[in-house]
Design a protein around this motif. Structure first.
Motif, mmCIF file in Angstrom:
data_model
loop_
_atom_site.group_PDB
_atom_site.id
_atom_site.type_symbol
_atom_site.label_atom_id
_atom_site.label_comp_id
_atom_site.label_asym_id
_atom_site.label_seq_id
_atom_site.Cartn_x
_atom_site.Cartn_y
_atom_site.Cartn_z
ATOM 1 N N ILE A 93 0.865 -1.173 0.000
ATOM 2 C CA ILE A 93 0.000 0.000 0.000
ATOM 3 C C ILE A 93 0.906 1.228 0.000
ATOM 4 N N GLY A 94 0.761 2.071 -1.011
ATOM 5 C CA GLY A 94 1.561 3.293 -1.093
ATOM 6 C C GLY A 94 0.826 4.455 -0.445
ATOM 7 N N LYS A 95 1.577 5.293 0.266
ATOM 8 C CA LYS A 95 0.951 6.447 0.929
ATOM 9 C C LYS A 95 1.783 7.698 0.744
ATOM 10 N N CYS A 96 1.069 8.829 0.626
ATOM 11 C CA CYS A 96 1.674 10.165 0.634
ATOM 12 C C CYS A 96 1.059 10.933 1.780
ATOM 13 N N PHE A 97 1.865 11.688 2.489
ATOM 14 C CA PHE A 97 1.387 12.501 3.597
ATOM 15 C C PHE A 97 1.640 13.963 3.247
ATOM 16 N N LEU A 98 0.613 14.788 3.402
ATOM 17 C CA LEU A 98 0.694 16.206 3.088
ATOM 18 C C LEU A 98 0.271 17.031 4.277
ATOM 19 N N LYS A 99 0.808 18.243 4.394
ATOM 20 C CA LYS A 99 0.453 19.172 5.460
ATOM 21 C C LYS A 99 -0.156 20.416 4.851
ATOM 22 N N LYS A 100 -1.180 20.955 5.513
ATOM 23 C CA LYS A 100 -1.854 22.158 5.049
ATOM 24 C C LYS A 100 -0.835 23.310 4.974
ATOM 25 N N ALA A 101 -0.828 24.008 3.835
ATOM 26 C CA ALA A 101 0.123 25.114 3.656
ATOM 27 C C ALA A 101 -0.330 26.344 4.419
#
Length: 129
Positions: A121-129
């Protein structure tokens, strides 16, 4: 939609491994391990746009829930017909073989990539700019 606005890539988890498992070129999969850039979400009426600017290039997706559209996967170049839906606050893109799920967890967005028959399972994590 809670996703609206700009989100910066923070980190990835098994994304390169997932991409290799689904047949992405090795170069694109290796670049995914150090993904940089941002994703921006906007809405105009019943249409939504997701603009992804990354080390793999820029891709813009405009869609309406429940209506099929052609989607390109960033860094991979693969295109597929998918349908977008809002499933309990999660933004889900379902194609013939890959499902991309985006959800907000605390102050982060998690993008999860799955494919039937692929254990990774591939995952990307992003943070609110």
């Amino acid at each position: 939609m809670a996703f609206q606005g700009k989100w910066n890539f923070d980190r990835v988890e098994k994304l390169a491994e997932f991409m290799k498992a689904v047949g992405a070129p090795a170069e694109a999969a290796n670049e995914a391990a150090s993904l940089t850039g941002y994703v921006e979400y906007s809405q105009a009426g019943s249409s939504y746009t997701v603009k992804t600017v990354s080390s793999g290039g820029t891709i813009e997706r405009t869609f309406q829930f429940g209506k099929p559209f052609e989607m390109e996967f960033p860094g991979y170049g693969k295109k597929a017909m998918v349908v977008a839906s809002d499933e309990g606050g999660k933004l889900v893109f379902k194609g013939d073989d890959i499902t991309e799920t985006r959800e907000i967890k605390g102050n982060a967005m998690v993008v999860t990539l799955t494919k039937p028959g692929v254990d990774i399972i591939g995952k990307c994590f992003l943070k609110k700019a």
